[in-house]
Design an enzyme around this catalytic site. Structure first.
Site, short mmCIF file in Angstrom:
data_model
loop_
_atom_site.label_atom_id
_atom_site.label_comp_id
_atom_site.label_asym_id
_atom_site.label_seq_id
_atom_site.Cartn_x
_atom_site.Cartn_y
_atom_site.Cartn_z
N CYS A 271 0.82 -1.22 0.00
CA CYS A 271 0.00 0.00 0.00
C CYS A 271 0.85 1.26 0.00
O CYS A 271 0.87 2.01 -0.96
CB CYS A 271 -0.90 0.00 1.23
N1 SAJ Z 1 7.02 2.51 8.33
C1 SAJ Z 1 8.12 3.28 8.68
N2 SAJ Z 1 7.99 4.24 9.64
C2 SAJ Z 1 6.78 4.46 10.28
C3 SAJ Z 1 5.66 3.67 9.91
C4 SAJ Z 1 5.80 2.70 8.94
O1 SAJ Z 1 9.21 3.09 8.13
O2 SAJ Z 1 6.73 5.33 11.15
C5 SAJ Z 1 7.14 1.49 7.29
C6 SAJ Z 1 6.78 0.11 7.78
O3 SAJ Z 1 7.93 -0.55 8.29
C7 SAJ Z 1 6.29 -0.57 6.50
C8 SAJ Z 1 5.65 0.57 5.72
O4 SAJ Z 1 6.19 1.78 6.29
O5 SAJ Z 1 7.36 -1.10 5.76
C9 SAJ Z 1 4.12 0.58 5.79
O6 SAJ Z 1 3.79 0.60 7.15
P1 SAJ Z 1 2.27 0.75 7.65
O7 SAJ Z 1 2.30 0.80 9.14
O8 SAJ Z 1 1.58 1.84 6.96
O9 SAJ Z 1 1.67 -0.65 7.28
P2 SAJ Z 1 0.66 -1.24 6.18
O10 SAJ Z 1 1.09 -0.85 4.82
O11 SAJ Z 1 0.51 -2.68 6.49
O12 SAJ Z 1 -0.78 -0.67 6.51
C10 SAJ Z 1 -1.16 0.54 6.06
C11 SAJ Z 1 -2.16 0.96 7.13
N3 SAJ Z 1 -1.35 1.36 8.26
C12 SAJ Z 1 -1.75 2.16 9.25
O13 SAJ Z 1 -2.70 2.90 9.14
C13 SAJ Z 1 -0.98 2.08 10.54
C14 SAJ Z 1 -3.04 1.90 6.48
O14 SAJ Z 1 -2.30 2.94 5.96
C15 SAJ Z 1 -3.84 1.16 5.45
O15 SAJ Z 1 -5.00 0.66 6.09
C16 SAJ Z 1 -3.11 0.03 4.79
O16 SAJ Z 1 -1.77 0.39 4.76
C17 SAJ Z 1 -3.70 -0.14 3.42
O17 SAJ Z 1 -4.19 -1.24 3.17
O18 SAJ Z 1 -3.73 0.82 2.68
#
Ligand code: SAJ
Length: 433
Positions: A271
């Site tokens: 995503c």
């Molecule tokens: N990440 C960082 N720093 C942060 C947060 C995340 O480096 O502070 C990285 C994570 O390690 C990962 C990536 O970003 O590799 C994505 O992380 P994420 O927490 O956004 O995880 P996803 O992609 O599984 O889920 C996201 C959902 N996350 C949250 O809202 C916390 C949301 O944006 C959506 O519901 C989902 O993508 C989607 O399906 O779109």
């Protein structure tokens, strides 16, 4: 004859969910739990087999949420699109990846839409949940479903409602996560609201399908841009001799007007690295450059290389070359406590280290092995001593990681997640981002 609205209110509707992956399977379980007849439609015959056997294959969906409904014959799965002819509601949860040139790959949405059109009958609600650029529902889906004369808002009803699944999230599941809905017409919105009100606690109607499509892209662009910001803060902190995690954690003490994000080895998942590029692509067709999205993508995509440079620097400080050094990557899943490697930055870190001549291994309690991206590897035993490697690189800090043991045993650690914060031991061998 029962109207479509009554079928949703009385739960006598037959709901078909196209794409029963990490988004579709929780929906299937919730519609079945609400009492609907539900069919999962997927061309992955293994998913179809498992679902018909009452088994879940998604970490966040317990088999107990599936099995009883399959046993009651209310829930089933098929790979045959002909089932769509029996559907009162169709929910489309297919992937929306990027192609090699980082442009939207719409083939799954196009295939699903044409299958629906092929089996279409009067009185059907179609809801697109796949994250996509603003305009997709009205410009791609609706024309396909009305090209043979069906009248939008009378014979066929269309809406967009973005998925909000956060894999691994123990608090927010499908039912208690508020859901945005945009209808192609007011009647379409009314029907989509009537359907989802059976399984979602809080619905958030918006004025159009484009607004709903844009809401989702804003949500994920917000994350990608803020992660890009803190990744640049990490690079700036390095030059200032500061610890970015300390600075961000202290900033997070501000009770208003701040939301912490943390630097890392890059962006993974299906995503966050991808959805914002659907938005910037759409704006390019309108002769506008979405600069924040492009800049964040540049910075986030550079992080795996930045990590490999840190490993090179750390080994160099010990008079070791990367070439010939034994390097262990801990955590290859794209984020903590998930078993999913899609778009994981670990791929790029491992690829670059191998290219520089490292003897590479990985350890991940959630990923026993993988065969992707031209790499085929198996995890070393998570009980292995960390002393066996010249350098351990923490790429994903799973809860299961024994932090104390790692710090005690490892010769050298590059900790890209600040996973060892507060662990007692010889900190001189720990390098941060
Ligand atoms: N990440 C960082 N720093 C942060 C947060 C995340 O480096 O502070 C990285 C994570 O390690 C990962 C990536 O970003 O590799 C994505 O992380 P994420 O927490 O956004 O995880 P996803 O992609 O599984 O889920 C996201 C959902 N996350 C949250 O809202 C916390 C949301 O944006 C959506 O519901 C989902 O993508 C989607 O399906 O779109």
């Amino acid at each position: 004859m029962e109207s479509l609205l009554d079928k949703f209110k009385n739960k006598t509707a037959h709901v078909v969910v196209i794409g029963v992956g990490y988004v579709g399977l929780p929906l299937v379980a919730e519609f079945a739990r609400a009492g609907f007849r539900v069919t999962g439609l997927d061309y992955d015959r293994e998913k179809v087999r498992l679902l018909n056997a009452g088994e879940s294959y998604i970490q966040d969906v317990p088999t107990a949420d599936i099995a009883p409904h399959v046993a009651a014959r209310r829930l089933g799965a098929t790979a045959d699109p002909a089932i769509l002819a029996e559907a009162d509601a169709v929910v489309v949860c297919v992937p929306t990846p990027l192609n090699k040139t980082k442009d939207p790959d719409m083939r799954f949405i196009l295939e699903a839409t044409s299958e629906i059109a092929k089996h279409q009958h009067p009185g059907m609600l179609i809801v697109l949940e796949s994250t996509t650029y603003p305009g997709t529902t009205d410009e791609v889906v609706v024309p396909k479903l009305t090209e043979k004369g069906a009248v939008l808002g009378k014979d066929v009803f269309v809406a967009f409602s973005p998925e909000r699944v956060d894999p691994g999230n123990k608090i927010y599941k499908t039912k208690n996560t508020s859901k945005v809905i945009g209808g192609a017409t007011p009647e379409c919105l009314k029907l989509a609201t009537a359907l989802y009100s059976n399984i979602i606690d809080t619905l958030v109607p918006v004025s159009s399908t484009q607004a709903a499509e844009m809401v989702k892209l804003l949500e994920n662009t917000f994350r990608a841009v803020n992660i890009g910001l803190v990744n640049e803060v990490a690079m700036m902190s390095r030059r200032l001799g500061l610890d970015p995690f300390e600075v961000i954690r202290a900033a997070a003490s501000k009770p208003f007007g701040f939301m912490p994000f943390y630097p890392g080895p890059g962006l993974g998942g299906h995503c966050i690295p991808i959805d914002p590029l659907y938005l910037s692509w759409k704006l390019r067709t309108l002769k506008y450059q979405a600069r924040f999205i492009d800049l964040a993508d540049t910075i986030n995509s550079s992080m795996p290389g930045y990590v490999v440079d840190r490993v090179t620097e750390a080994l160099n400080d010990q008079k070791k070359a990367v070439k010939g050094s034994k390097v262990l990557v801990y955590g290859v899943a794209y984020k903590r406590d998930v078993d999913d490697m899609r778009e994981s930055p670990a791929f790029h870190v491992m690829h670059d280290l191998i290219a520089r001549g490292a003897e590479l291994s990985y350890m991940d309690p959630h990923v026993p092995s993988f065969d992707e991206d031209g790499m085929k590897m198996s995890s070393v035993d998570p009980a292995s001593s960390f002393a066996a490697w010249d350098c351990v690189v923490i790429v994903t800090d799973h809860e299961k990681l024994d932090r104390k043991r790692l710090l005690a045993e490892a010769k050298l650690v590059v900790d890209t997640r600040d996973a060892l914060r507060g662990v007692e031991g010889d900190r001189s061998k720990v390098y941060g981002l």
